[in-house]
Design an enzyme around this catalytic site. Structure first.
Site, PDB file in Angstrom:
ATOM      1  N   GLU A  96     -41.101 -49.424   0.933  1.00 28.51           N
ATOM      2  CA  GLU A  96     -40.368 -48.790  -0.177  1.00 28.51           C
ATOM      3  C   GLU A  96     -39.225 -48.025   0.456  1.00 28.51           C
ATOM      4  OE1 GLU A  96     -38.808 -46.006  -2.201  1.00 28.51           O
ATOM      5  OE2 GLU A  96     -40.792 -45.082  -2.324  1.00 28.51           O
ATOM      6  N   CYS A 126     -35.633 -41.202  -3.672  1.00 31.79           N
ATOM      7  CA  CYS A 126     -35.176 -42.595  -3.703  1.00 31.79           C
ATOM      8  C   CYS A 126     -34.900 -43.051  -5.127  1.00 31.79           C
ATOM      9  CB  CYS A 126     -36.222 -43.511  -3.060  1.00 31.79           C
ATOM     10  SG  CYS A 126     -36.483 -43.222  -1.311  1.00 31.79           S
TER      11      CYS A 126
END
Length: 463
Positions: free
Chosen positions: A228, A262
């Protein structure tokens, strides 16, 4: 980089840790393998009991754990406590759901009986980032341990006390020694762990560079990985949107974790018909945000995690302005009010910043801005909005605002991202799979998909 707690609000080095030696790493991996041989045979009922205890410890001591995070990486204390509570949520979710998710799946074939069985892989290495020091770890560990795996954690070098506190939680919850271990190691020690035959798979949340390095090392060993990575999430606002709610959410979506997330909204793509009003309202709400000591409950935005992050962010902003972008607010770290507070004058604070009119060839359009900086774009129609949203190498999440059904369906179908949220901000939820595409990574965490990433999906055929 030293393994150390450095208070980003003050610049003070609080505590320094020595990296483990190769011999110590080997001992811990031996312990992990021994623990796996026992843990894989424990019942779901036993794992559930332990994980519920971990959740309760998190809730009971949330203020303590929240302060550790705030001290190490600067998130506002209210957000830190909320992160601890969310970590308890993911523990409870998998404690209650793992057995049913991993139950045998019968399939009709030419056999007398055939089915799929999910079995643990073994020792899983987790390389985790500093921005959500507890949540990122627990969203890996809760499903991994419930599936019968064991975990070894290489946390970011600036959050060692968070890493050790998490190991302590699992131990106090009753998980046997070695089922979850924190490894205080340098980044250059990771490849040797990935190469160790006792480690069966790895997961990483972090930068593109870190993901490429881990993925390459694991690929050479033919080991499963979940990555990720970065994101430059679009926040699309069409003319039919509820503008008041969209602007209010835009501030929250950009400023979460001091802008260091993020899945924070980073590129605001707004229809021409409402762009002026959206920009005016956004500037007004940015001006009302309070920068300051993150331990003060009234603080909205604390410091960035490190001086390196601060310098890189400011360089990006200055490069945008030099290329012709217009600065609507912020942009100068020397003007933040914390400069006048003696205890905070060396803190890594950056003001809430908005840039607009970015040239089409600006490199900033392709970059991730990890801090409280919003990039504002105007578009004439939905086609242009979708094209701009997809114009980066990232594909993590996207938020889109519209009341029109046909626009909603196009946004859902055509945006290149691991998740699309309509009329809401992008967020992670234990019940929903989470992850990205393109250079934002691969594989999924959370949900049923997340717990099935690190299991052997075994086909069984009986005649």
């Amino acid at each position: 980089m030293a393994i150390a707690t450095v208070n980003p609000s003050t610049g003070e080095t609080v505590k320094v840790f020595e990296a483990l030696t190769d011999e110590a790493i080997d001992s811990k991996l031996t312990l992990a393998q021994q623990a796996f041989e026992q843990h894989r045979h424990t019942s779901f009922a036993q794992r559930t009991e332990w994980l519920h205890r971990a959740a309760q410890l998190l809730v009971d001591e949330k203020e303590r754990f929240g302060k550790i995070m705030t001290l190490e990486m600067g998130k506002p204390i209210a957000a830190a406590i909320a992160e601890v509570e969310k970590s308890a949520w993911v523990c409870r979710y998998y404690a209650d759901q793992a057995e049913s998710i991993l139950a045998d799946v019968p399939i009709e074939t030419d056999a007398s009986r055939s089915f799929v069985r999910y079995q643990p892989l073994g020792v899983i290495l987790a390389v985790m980032p500093w921005n959500f020091p507890f949540w990122q770890v627990f969203r890996f560990a809760a499903p991994a341990l419930m599936a019968g795996n064991v975990g070894v954690l290489k946390h970011a070098s600036n959050v060692p006390q968070s890493a050790l506190a998490i190991e302590e939680i699992f131990r106090r919850a009753g998980f046997p020694e070695g089922v979850f271990q924190t490894l205080l190691i340098r980044a250059d020690q990771v490849p040797q762990i990935v190469a160790d035959e006792r480690v069966k798979a790895a997961t990483l949340t972090g930068s593109e560079a870190a993901g490429a390095s881990l993925g390459s090392a694991a690929g050479k060993q033919i080991k499963k990985t979940v990555l990720e990575l970065g994101g430059s999430d679009p926040f699309i606002v069409m003319a039919s949107a509820d503008l008041e709610t969209a602007v209010k959410t835009a501030v929250t979506a950009r400023m979460i974790n001091n802008g260091q997330s993020c899945i924070a909204a980073k590129r605001f793509i707004v229809h021409d018909a409402i762009a002026d009003e959206f920009a005016e309202r956004l500037v007004h709400q940015y001006a009302a945000l309070k920068l300051g000591d993150p331990l003060d409950p009234q603080t909205d935005i604390g410091p960035l995690a490190t001086s390196t992050i601060l310098n890189e962010l400011h360089q990006q902003v200055q490069a945008c302005i030099a290329s012709g972008a217009k600065l609507l607010t912020g942009g100068d770290p020397d003007t933040v009010p914390t400069r006048s507070i003696p205890s905070l004058q060396h803190g890594t604070f950056y003001p809430p910043t908005i840039l607009t009119d970015l040239p089409s060839d600006s490199p900033a359009r392709q970059e991730e801005f990890f801090g409280p900086v919003a990039l504002l774009f105007r578009v004439p129609d939905l086609d242009s909005a979708i094209q701009l949203a997809n114009s980066t190498p990232f594909g993590l999440g996207a938020s889109a605002w519209t009341q029109i059904e046909t626009e909603r369906e196009r946004l859902i179908n055509e945006i290149e991202a691991g998740s699309v949220f309509i009329n809401g901000m992008v967020k992670s939820d234990p019940r929903l799979p989470f992850g990205g595409i393109k250079r934002s990574g691969y594989g999924r965490e959370l949900g049923a998909e997340g717990i099935r990433e690190f299991v052997n999906i075994k086909t069984v055929w009986i005649k």
